[in-house]
Design a protein around this motif. Structure first.
Motif, short mmCIF file in Angstrom:
data_model
loop_
_atom_site.label_atom_id
_atom_site.label_comp_id
_atom_site.label_asym_id
_atom_site.label_seq_id
_atom_site.Cartn_x
_atom_site.Cartn_y
_atom_site.Cartn_z
N SER A 233 -5.54 -2.61 3.90
CA SER A 233 -4.53 -3.15 4.82
C SER A 233 -5.16 -3.79 6.06
N GLY A 234 -6.37 -4.29 5.92
CA GLY A 234 -7.04 -4.97 7.03
C GLY A 234 -7.54 -4.05 8.12
N SER A 235 -7.71 -2.76 7.80
CA SER A 235 -8.11 -1.80 8.84
C SER A 235 -9.54 -2.03 9.32
N TYR A 236 -10.42 -2.48 8.42
CA TYR A 236 -11.82 -2.65 8.78
C TYR A 236 -12.19 -4.11 9.08
N TYR A 237 -11.19 -4.97 9.10
CA TYR A 237 -11.50 -6.39 9.30
C TYR A 237 -11.99 -6.66 10.73
N LYS A 238 -11.35 -6.06 11.70
CA LYS A 238 -11.77 -6.28 13.09
C LYS A 238 -13.16 -5.69 13.35
N PHE A 239 -13.45 -4.58 12.70
CA PHE A 239 -14.79 -4.03 12.83
C PHE A 239 -15.83 -4.98 12.22
N TYR A 240 -15.46 -5.62 11.11
CA TYR A 240 -16.38 -6.58 10.49
C TYR A 240 -16.56 -7.83 11.37
N GLU A 241 -15.50 -8.20 12.07
CA GLU A 241 -15.61 -9.37 12.96
C GLU A 241 -16.56 -9.11 14.12
N ARG A 242 -16.75 -7.85 14.50
CA ARG A 242 -17.66 -7.54 15.60
C ARG A 242 -19.12 -7.73 15.23
N THR A 243 -19.40 -7.90 13.94
CA THR A 243 -20.79 -8.09 13.48
C THR A 243 -21.14 -9.57 13.35
N ASN A 244 -20.47 -10.43 14.08
CA ASN A 244 -20.73 -11.87 13.96
C ASN A 244 -22.16 -12.21 14.36
N TYR A 245 -22.64 -11.61 15.43
CA TYR A 245 -24.00 -11.94 15.89
C TYR A 245 -25.05 -11.45 14.90
N VAL A 246 -24.78 -10.33 14.26
CA VAL A 246 -25.69 -9.85 13.22
C VAL A 246 -25.72 -10.82 12.04
N GLN A 247 -24.57 -11.34 11.68
CA GLN A 247 -24.49 -12.30 10.58
C GLN A 247 -25.23 -13.59 10.93
N TYR A 248 -25.05 -14.07 12.16
CA TYR A 248 -25.77 -15.28 12.58
C TYR A 248 -27.29 -15.04 12.53
N GLY A 249 -27.72 -13.86 12.94
CA GLY A 249 -29.14 -13.54 12.92
C GLY A 249 -29.71 -13.53 11.51
N ILE A 250 -28.95 -12.95 10.57
CA ILE A 250 -29.43 -12.91 9.18
C ILE A 250 -29.44 -14.32 8.57
N MET A 251 -28.40 -15.11 8.86
CA MET A 251 -28.37 -16.47 8.32
C MET A 251 -29.51 -17.33 8.84
N ALA A 252 -30.01 -17.03 10.03
CA ALA A 252 -31.14 -17.79 10.57
C ALA A 252 -32.48 -17.19 10.17
N ALA A 253 -32.56 -15.86 10.06
CA ALA A 253 -33.85 -15.20 9.82
C ALA A 253 -34.28 -15.28 8.36
N TYR A 254 -33.35 -15.17 7.44
CA TYR A 254 -33.74 -15.14 6.03
C TYR A 254 -34.36 -16.46 5.56
N PRO A 255 -33.76 -17.62 5.83
CA PRO A 255 -34.43 -18.86 5.43
C PRO A 255 -35.75 -19.08 6.17
N LEU A 256 -35.79 -18.65 7.45
CA LEU A 256 -37.04 -18.80 8.21
C LEU A 256 -38.15 -17.95 7.60
N ALA A 257 -37.84 -16.74 7.20
CA ALA A 257 -38.83 -15.88 6.56
C ALA A 257 -39.29 -16.47 5.22
N THR A 258 -38.35 -17.06 4.49
CA THR A 258 -38.73 -17.70 3.22
C THR A 258 -39.66 -18.87 3.46
N GLY A 259 -39.36 -19.68 4.50
CA GLY A 259 -40.23 -20.80 4.81
C GLY A 259 -41.62 -20.36 5.25
N ILE A 260 -41.69 -19.27 6.01
CA ILE A 260 -43.01 -18.75 6.41
C ILE A 260 -43.80 -18.26 5.20
N ALA A 261 -43.09 -17.64 4.25
CA ALA A 261 -43.78 -17.16 3.05
C ALA A 261 -44.36 -18.32 2.25
N TYR A 262 -43.63 -19.43 2.19
CA TYR A 262 -44.16 -20.58 1.46
C TYR A 262 -45.24 -21.33 2.25
#
Length: 367
Positions: free
Chosen positions: A141-170
């Protein structure tokens, strides 16, 4: 650095070598020119089409009024994946397939090939984050949706860090990505180190992401179907309730109309509803020119000032001034009827009186 001279051992003879199996210098002579041309045209056409669609997708998402916030950024990052891969094939793969530019500029070859391989990792985080967003919006019933919205900065960090780590590996020496021309025309990696990096960053990650997406998308489909059915049920209940209320209102109005009609009917029969009719006075104006305007029905006589008795073209009548100060002749219609009555009845009465007198005297003389 001449990439073609790094290894002359065929791939099927020595699979334990750390170097990338590249074609020999004489392999280009064995390539069919028509097949090479077909490969180049396909790569150029698909690369151009993918790049144009990615740019058009950016424009559509930007103009969209529904996709806002982090959902819009999911779409931008996913389209960036498409743009980078198709752009690298178009801007670097096609020229290398035609002129072997990778042998003349190995640094650019490492850069473009690393971007092409790292772009695959760009699309993984937004896809799985968008799946979680949909799931938490519908589940529980959408109880955890607002809690998930509070993790926006964590999501932005993962979206930027994962491709960067892959590029460093290559970018590690011996693990980089390169473009292989000479009739093969595709991006690949160097040695076993590059294959291991590709396995962990692309193949294994694809298995994990696609498995999670499949499970959660199936749950989202079930929850969405359930939500739509409940909404339709509520909507039908509201519609039926509105229809019942409308039917009750119509029946109530019909009953009131029938009751008022019966009251009016009974009152008319009892003589209660009979009211005296208002008298309507007719005014006929006869002008001096002889043109009689149409009759006008009024509930009261117009204000006028009687001047005297006068004659008109039709008959006599009272001459007076109306409320506008204009002279008019009143009573013309009744005067005309009175004149006709006199012209017809008075001679008849006189004749009858004369005949009666004559008969009276004749009868008196005979007696």
């Amino acid at each position: 650095m001449n990439l073609a001279s790094t290894s002359t051992t065929p791939y099927y003879e020595d699979s334990t070598s750390d170097t990338t199996p590249l074609p020999d210098d004489d392999y280009s002579a064995e390539v069919d020119p028509s097949e090479q041309l077909f490969d180049i045209l396909c790569m150029a056409t698909l690369g151009l089409l993918g790049t144009m669609l990615a740019i058009y997708g950016f424009v559509i998402v930007r103009r969209n009024t529904i996709l806002k916030g982090i959902i819009e950024h999911y779409a931008f990052v996913d389209l960036l994946n498409m743009l980078l891969i198709n752009g690298c094939h178009l801007c670097w793969g096609v020229p290398c397939a035609i002129w072997q530019l990778n042998e003349w500029s190995p640094l650019l070859d490492y850069i473009f090939s690393g971007i092409a391989f790292s772009a695959v990792s760009v699309g993984f985080p937004p896809k799985i984050f968008l799946t979680f967003n949909r799931f938490f919006a519908l589940a529980f019933s959408g109880s955890y949706y607002k809690f998930y919205e509070r993790t926006n900065y964590v999501q932005y960090g993962i979206m930027a860090a994962y491709p960067l780590a892959t590029g460093i590996a290559y970018a590690i020496p011996g693990c980089g990505a390169i473009f292989i021309p000479h009739g093969q025309n595709f991006f690949y990696v160097e040695g076993a180190c590059g294959e291991e990096v590709m396995y962990y960053t692309q193949i294994l990650a694809s298995y994990i992401v696609l498995s999670i997406q499949t499970v959660f998308d199936a749950a989202i489909f079930y929850l969405m179907r359930k939500r739509i059915r409940s909404f339709q049920a509520i909507q039908s209940h509201q519609n039926s309730k509105q229809k019942r209320e409308q039917l009750k209102k119509e029946m109530r109005l019909a009953a009131q109309h029938r009751e008022s009609r019966n009251k009016h009917k009974f009152a008319y029969r009892a003589g209660i509803d009979r009211q005296p009719k208002k008298k309507i006075f007719l005014k006929t104006t006869v002008t001096r020119s002889g043109m009689a305007p149409p009759l006008e029905a009024r509930n009261r006589r117009p204000k006028r000032e009687v001047i005297g008795w006068g004659t008109s073209r039709w008959c006599e009548g009272w001459i007076g001034k109306n409320e506008h100060g204009k002279e008019e002749t009143y009573g013309g219609y009744y005067s005309m009827m009175f004149c006709v009555f006199l012209l017809m009845c008075v001679p008849a009465v006189c004749c009858a009186a004369l005949l009666g007198a004559v008969g009276y005297y004749v009868g008196k003389g005979k007696r």
